[in-house]
Design a protein around this motif. Structure first.
Motif, PDB file in Angstrom:
ATOM      1  N   UNK A 161      -6.718   7.242  -7.512  1.00 37.47           N
ATOM      2  CA  UNK A 161      -7.813   6.504  -7.902  1.00 37.47           C
ATOM      3  C   UNK A 161      -7.591   4.958  -8.260  1.00 37.47           C
ATOM      4  N   UNK A 162      -6.265   4.741  -8.595  1.00 37.39           N
ATOM      5  CA  UNK A 162      -5.966   3.065  -8.611  1.00 37.39           C
ATOM      6  C   UNK A 162      -6.028   2.526  -7.398  1.00 37.39           C
ATOM      7  N   UNK A 163      -5.554   3.320  -6.505  1.00 35.35           N
ATOM      8  CA  UNK A 163      -5.528   2.716  -5.105  1.00 35.35           C
ATOM      9  C   UNK A 163      -6.978   2.537  -4.478  1.00 35.35           C
ATOM     10  N   UNK A 164      -7.854   2.931  -4.918  1.00 34.43           N
ATOM     11  CA  UNK A 164      -9.353   2.715  -4.413  1.00 34.43           C
ATOM     12  C   UNK A 164      -9.603   1.463  -5.163  1.00 34.43           C
ATOM     13  N   UNK A 165      -8.967   0.817  -5.799  1.00 37.10           N
ATOM     14  CA  UNK A 165      -9.177  -0.593  -6.465  1.00 37.10           C
ATOM     15  C   UNK A 165      -8.600  -1.543  -5.706  1.00 37.10           C
TER      16      UNK A 165
END
Length: 478
Positions: free
Chosen positions: A36-40
């Motif tokens: 989820x963090x990577x999507x930012x």
């Protein structure tokens, strides 16, 4: 002396707290958070989809384009695990049903009788059972490419191996390592070899000589590894990695003290024959009708009911047998859906294709002699995200095949790199659904499996490197 109460150290306080591996739910949740963090931070991008072999959907390798970022929001994150369970419903339901069906068979008594007969037969040559089973499982998987059959194998062989004074880890190792050796080398495997070669545009099932040699070396090392561990456990049960988990199983299946053979009734004899017939139908369906988990699940439901009734169970006993089996595999079944949530987050955030594109570009920067091993490493890393053999082929091979022409790797070698990268990680990464479900059926915790398998995993990687470097050096075309 101070009036304040002094703290007196105790032996318990002096003990350092032993590090414990977090629960598998925690590990997977961390992976979901990281995704989820990577999507930012990872740019969103997509490939255009095109029609692939056999009507499957593949990607156009020249169509990658950036799109507007769509990072994971609170609601998206909240729905990731439920969506993962929905997406993995086929594996989840199959895990529940096979667990229930085998519990019904146990209640009929025919498993206990079969185990007793086989234990007495192999009592003085029990170690021979392991290579025989592993070679058989590996050959089947190398021909039809169904690693998921581990889910069928484990409940069948587990009682026998426990009765022969081995453990659950041995049973899991026999099934998982054998099927992985067969699947990975894929002599005539339609799932990875056939599909990979179709996408790469080379004749299907060419290169059988090198793959055959690789199959022999990989399965032999796997057999040696499992036999070595099994002998150690047989000589000293307390050295078992699953000693605590196997407590109830040992009480149930150990027959070292039995002197009288259990009797078998006429109804149990008929039920045993019918069980064999059902497994014959299963093999026919998989080989000739293209059956997969849905069809096998339906067959197992019918099998549990029919065999249970023939053996003399009433409907309530059959239902309770299914319920007990469902409970036994509950954690493993749920883990399958939780693991799928990692890919759900990356797909919804549209960063999966960006990762694929980036990995493909990375391979192009590797020195020529090691380009094939670079492809293997990239495929292995990608296997964590997409543990499906056909899914990985359809996503990565449209990129890797033309890239191999540019960097001087034959397309045959690029297919082998894909096979090895896809196969070896399937029984290591917790995102692999069938693998986690198989561990659940065996009653083996994932972190203990890693302790058992990881050294062999490194050995197999070394073997993969040697074969890929040879293939690169001779410009292998098959």
């Amino acid at each position: 002396m101070s009036a304040e109460k002094q703290h007196v150290p105790t032996p318990e306080n002096n003990k350092k707290k032993k590090f414990e591996i977090p629960h598998i739910y925690v590990i997977l949740f961390v992976f979901i958070v990281m995704a989820a963090i990577a999507t930012y931070f990872v740019p969103a991008g997509t490939f255009d989809e095109v029609s692939g072999p056999d009507g499957r959907t593949a990607i156009d390798p020249d169509s990658y384009q950036r799109v507007a970022s769509d990072p994971t929001g609170v609601t998206d994150f909240m729905l990731a695990i439920p969506q993962g369970l929905v997406d993995a419903a086929e594996v989840v339901s199959f895990t529940f049903i096979i667990g229930g069906m085998f519990m019904v068979l146990r209640k009929t008594g025919i498993i206990e009788i079969a185990v007793d007969r086989l234990t007495r037969k192999f009592k003085n040559k029990s170690v021979a059972v392991i290579p025989i089973l592993m070679i058989l499982f590996a050959m089947v998987c190398s021909l039809i490419g169904t690693q998921e059959l581990s889910l069928v194998y484990v409940p069948v062989i587990l009682p026998l191996l426990i009765a022969l004074n081995y453990d659950s880890m041995t049973a899991a190792g026999v099934a998982l390592i054998a099927t992985t050796a067969g699947f990975t080398t894929g002599v005539l495997n339609p799932i990875n070899t056939g599909l990979g070669q179709q996408i790469a545009g080379i004749p299907v099932y060419t290169g059988i000589g090198l793959r055959g040699a690789l199959f022999i070396i990989v399965i032999v090392t796997g057999i040696v590894w499992v036999v070595r561990y099994a002998k150690r456990v047989q000589n000293n049960p307390e050295l078992s990695l699953t000693y605590e988990e196997d407590h109830e199983k040992r009480k149930l299946y150990h027959s070292t003290e039995k002197t009288v053979k259990p009797t078998i009734s006429s109804r149990q004899k008929i039920a045993s024959v019918v069980t064999v017939v059902f497994f014959g139908i299963l093999v026919y369906g998989v080989l000739n009708q293209g059956w997969f988990m849905m069809e096998m699940s339906g067959l197992f439901i019918v099998m549990g009911i029919v065999v249970g009734l023939i053996a003399g169970l009433n409907t309530t006993q059959i239902c309770e047998g299914f319920n007990q089996g469902f409970r036994d595999v509950l954690v493993g079944a749920i883990i399958v859906g939780v693991a799928r949530a990692v890919a759900v987050v990356m797909e919804e955030g549209q960063i999966m294709d960006t990762i694929v594109n980036g990995l493909g570009q990375t391979v192009g920067e590797i020195p020529a002699l090691f380009s094939a091993t670079g492809m293997f490493v990239v495929q292995l890393l990608f296997n964590f995200l997409v543990p499906s053999g056909s899914g990985q082929a359809l996503v990565t091979m449209p990129i890797m095949a033309p890239l191999s022409d540019i960097i001087g790797v034959t397309r045959q070698t690029s297919v082998l790199a894909y096979q090895l990268g896809d196969g070896l990680g399937n029984i290591l990464f917790p995102t692999s659904g069938y693998f986690m479900a198989t561990l659940a059926l065996a009653g083996v915790p994932w972190h203990k499996w890693v302790r058992f398998y990881f050294p062999l995993f490194l050995i197999w990687i070394a073997i993969a490197f040697v074969f890929l470097i040879i293939a690169q050096a001779i410009q292998w075309t098959g």
